[in-house]
Write a protein that holds these residues in place. Structure first.
Motif, PDB file in Angstrom:
ATOM      1  N   GLU A  37       0.845  -1.206   0.000  1.00  0.00           N
ATOM      2  CA  GLU A  37       0.000   0.000   0.000  1.00  0.00           C
ATOM      3  C   GLU A  37       0.875   1.248   0.000  1.00  0.00           C
ATOM      4  OE1 GLU A  37      -3.256   0.869   0.042  1.00  0.00           O
ATOM      5  OE2 GLU A  37      -4.143  -1.124   0.071  1.00  0.00           O
ATOM      6  N   GLY A  38       1.897   1.252   0.846  1.00  0.00           N
ATOM      7  CA  GLY A  38       2.800   2.394   0.917  1.00  0.00           C
ATOM      8  C   GLY A  38       3.518   2.643  -0.401  1.00  0.00           C
ATOM      9  N   GLU A  39       4.002   1.578  -1.013  1.00  0.00           N
ATOM     10  CA  GLU A  39       4.700   1.713  -2.293  1.00  0.00           C
ATOM     11  C   GLU A  39       3.766   2.245  -3.384  1.00  0.00           C
ATOM     12  OE1 GLU A  39       7.957   1.461  -3.187  1.00  0.00           O
ATOM     13  OE2 GLU A  39       8.240   1.328  -1.017  1.00  0.00           O
ATOM     14  N   TYR A  40       2.534   1.754  -3.383  1.00  0.00           N
ATOM     15  CA  TYR A  40       1.566   2.214  -4.373  1.00  0.00           C
ATOM     16  C   TYR A  40       1.304   3.714  -4.211  1.00  0.00           C
ATOM     17  CZ  TYR A  40      -2.881   3.192  -6.623  1.00  0.00           C
ATOM     18  OH  TYR A  40      -3.874   3.769  -7.381  1.00  0.00           O
ATOM     19  N   HIS A  41       1.026   4.139  -2.990  1.00  0.00           N
ATOM     20  CA  HIS A  41       0.716   5.560  -2.767  1.00  0.00           C
ATOM     21  C   HIS A  41       1.926   6.449  -3.021  1.00  0.00           C
ATOM     22  CE1 HIS A  41      -3.387   4.985  -1.583  1.00  0.00           C
ATOM     23  NE2 HIS A  41      -3.018   4.008  -0.771  1.00  0.00           N
ATOM     24  N   LYS A  42       3.109   5.950  -2.717  1.00  0.00           N
ATOM     25  CA  LYS A  42       4.333   6.703  -3.001  1.00  0.00           C
ATOM     26  C   LYS A  42       4.517   6.860  -4.513  1.00  0.00           C
ATOM     27  CE  LYS A  42       9.040   5.519  -2.612  1.00  0.00           C
ATOM     28  NZ  LYS A  42      10.069   4.779  -1.878  1.00  0.00           N
ATOM     29  N   THR A  63      -5.051  10.996 -13.173  1.00  0.00           N
ATOM     30  CA  THR A  63      -5.553  10.015 -14.141  1.00  0.00           C
ATOM     31  C   THR A  63      -4.405   9.482 -14.991  1.00  0.00           C
ATOM     32  OG1 THR A  63      -7.710  11.089 -14.201  1.00  0.00           O
ATOM     33  CG2 THR A  63      -7.151   9.664 -16.066  1.00  0.00           C
ATOM     34  N   MET A  64      -3.549  10.368 -15.452  1.00  0.00           N
ATOM     35  CA  MET A  64      -2.413   9.949 -16.277  1.00  0.00           C
ATOM     36  C   MET A  64      -1.404   9.151 -15.443  1.00  0.00           C
ATOM     37  SD  MET A  64      -3.337  10.903 -19.193  1.00  0.00           S
ATOM     38  CE  MET A  64      -1.908  10.578 -20.173  1.00  0.00           C
ATOM     39  N   ALA A  65      -1.203   9.565 -14.199  1.00  0.00           N
ATOM     40  CA  ALA A  65      -0.247   8.867 -13.330  1.00  0.00           C
ATOM     41  C   ALA A  65      -0.681   7.430 -13.079  1.00  0.00           C
ATOM     42  CB  ALA A  65      -0.097   9.618 -12.012  1.00  0.00           C
ATOM     43  N   LYS A  66      -1.983   7.207 -12.948  1.00  0.00           N
ATOM     44  CA  LYS A  66      -2.481   5.860 -12.687  1.00  0.00           C
ATOM     45  C   LYS A  66      -2.186   4.905 -13.836  1.00  0.00           C
ATOM     46  CE  LYS A  66      -6.055   6.988  -9.354  1.00  0.00           C
ATOM     47  NZ  LYS A  66      -7.492   7.036  -9.060  1.00  0.00           N
ATOM     48  N   GLY A  67      -1.934   5.435 -15.005  1.00  0.00           N
ATOM     49  CA  GLY A  67      -1.609   4.598 -16.153  1.00  0.00           C
ATOM     50  C   GLY A  67      -0.126   4.380 -16.357  1.00  0.00           C
ATOM     51  N   SER A  68       0.695   5.015 -15.546  1.00  0.00           N
ATOM     52  CA  SER A  68       2.145   4.856 -15.724  1.00  0.00           C
ATOM     53  C   SER A  68       2.588   3.462 -15.282  1.00  0.00           C
ATOM     54  CB  SER A  68       2.906   5.913 -14.928  1.00  0.00           C
ATOM     55  OG  SER A  68       2.875   5.598 -13.557  1.00  0.00           O
ATOM     56  N   PRO A  69       3.634   2.936 -15.904  1.00  0.00           N
ATOM     57  CA  PRO A  69       4.090   1.584 -15.559  1.00  0.00           C
ATOM     58  C   PRO A  69       4.458   1.433 -14.074  1.00  0.00           C
ATOM     59  CG  PRO A  69       5.131   2.311 -17.582  1.00  0.00           C
ATOM     60  CD  PRO A  69       4.382   3.488 -17.035  1.00  0.00           C
ATOM     61  N   ARG A  70       5.083   2.443 -13.513  1.00  0.00           N
ATOM     62  CA  ARG A  70       5.480   2.361 -12.103  1.00  0.00           C
ATOM     63  C   ARG A  70       4.251   2.202 -11.195  1.00  0.00           C
ATOM     64  NH1 ARG A  70       8.628   6.975  -8.590  1.00  0.00           N
ATOM     65  NH2 ARG A  70       8.699   5.779  -6.664  1.00  0.00           N
ATOM     66  N   VAL A  71       3.215   2.974 -11.475  1.00  0.00           N
ATOM     67  CA  VAL A  71       2.004   2.924 -10.648  1.00  0.00           C
ATOM     68  C   VAL A  71       1.228   1.638 -10.906  1.00  0.00           C
ATOM     69  CG1 VAL A  71      -0.202   4.049 -10.138  1.00  0.00           C
ATOM     70  CG2 VAL A  71       1.863   5.427 -10.428  1.00  0.00           C
ATOM     71  N   LYS A  75       0.361  -1.085  -8.146  1.00  0.00           N
ATOM     72  CA  LYS A  75      -1.029  -1.474  -7.903  1.00  0.00           C
ATOM     73  C   LYS A  75      -1.186  -2.988  -7.997  1.00  0.00           C
ATOM     74  CE  LYS A  75      -5.804  -0.620  -9.346  1.00  0.00           C
ATOM     75  NZ  LYS A  75      -6.227  -1.997  -9.208  1.00  0.00           N
ATOM     76  N   LEU A  76      -0.517  -3.586  -8.969  1.00  0.00           N
ATOM     77  CA  LEU A  76      -0.562  -5.043  -9.097  1.00  0.00           C
ATOM     78  C   LEU A  76       0.000  -5.701  -7.838  1.00  0.00           C
ATOM     79  CD1 LEU A  76      -1.004  -7.637 -10.735  1.00  0.00           C
ATOM     80  CD2 LEU A  76       1.299  -7.315 -11.659  1.00  0.00           C
ATOM     81  N   GLU A  77       1.139  -5.223  -7.354  1.00  0.00           N
ATOM     82  CA  GLU A  77       1.737  -5.768  -6.139  1.00  0.00           C
ATOM     83  C   GLU A  77       0.792  -5.591  -4.947  1.00  0.00           C
ATOM     84  OE1 GLU A  77       4.546  -7.560  -5.835  1.00  0.00           O
ATOM     85  OE2 GLU A  77       4.682  -7.444  -8.013  1.00  0.00           O
ATOM     86  N   ARG A  78       0.141  -4.438  -4.880  1.00  0.00           N
ATOM     87  CA  ARG A  78      -0.815  -4.182  -3.796  1.00  0.00           C
ATOM     88  C   ARG A  78      -1.994  -5.144  -3.881  1.00  0.00           C
ATOM     89  NH1 ARG A  78      -4.689   0.944  -3.769  1.00  0.00           N
ATOM     90  NH2 ARG A  78      -5.474  -0.312  -5.467  1.00  0.00           N
ATOM     91  N   ASP A  79      -2.519  -5.342  -5.078  1.00  0.00           N
ATOM     92  CA  ASP A  79      -3.666  -6.231  -5.257  1.00  0.00           C
ATOM     93  C   ASP A  79      -3.313  -7.683  -4.923  1.00  0.00           C
ATOM     94  OD1 ASP A  79      -5.066  -3.993  -6.024  1.00  0.00           O
ATOM     95  OD2 ASP A  79      -5.093  -4.495  -8.162  1.00  0.00           O
TER      96      ASP A  79
END
Length: 116
Positions: A37-42, A63-71, A75-79
């Motif tokens: 969770e921390g990594e995702y929000h960071k 919106t654009m940030a949510k599509g970036s590979p890092r995010v 998000k995948l790791e968080r899920d």
């Protein structure tokens, strides 16, 4: 058919060990979820800040940030961590249910022996 003391003790030890392991796994998965969770929000905060410089609008930047590979990777790791946490909690619940079932079987066995 009845359950003797030896069978009951062996089953209780097995279930007890499984329950302790499930609780330990649950604690580990909760820590992993917290880190994810921390990594995702960071990652989202950093990418949003970078996108805001480019797009200006905070809403568009997020919106654009949510599509970036890092995010998306974060998000995948968080899920995945959340799914593992749910599975660990289910194992705790099932272990508790197994213990209750064993106690019910032992009670039934004692009652059955008294009848015979």
């Amino acid at each position: 058919m009845s359950i003797d003391l030896h069978q009951f003790e062996r089953s209780a030890r097995t279930i007890g060990g499984e329950h302790r392991k499930a609780i330990d796994d649950s604690e580990t998965s909760a820590r992993d979820l917290s880190r994810a969770e921390g990594e995702y929000h960071k990652a989202l905060a950093v990418e949003t800040a970078m996108a805001k410089q480019e797009f200006g609008s905070a809403t568009m930047a997020e919106t654009m940030a949510k599509g970036s590979p890092r995010v998306t990777n974060a998000k995948l790791e968080r899920d995945v961590a959340a799914a593992k946490d749910r599975a660990a909690m289910e194992r705790v619940r099932l272990s508790r249910d197994d213990r209750q079932a064993l106690l019910s079987i032992a009670g039934w066995s004692r009652a059955n022996e008294a009848i015979e």
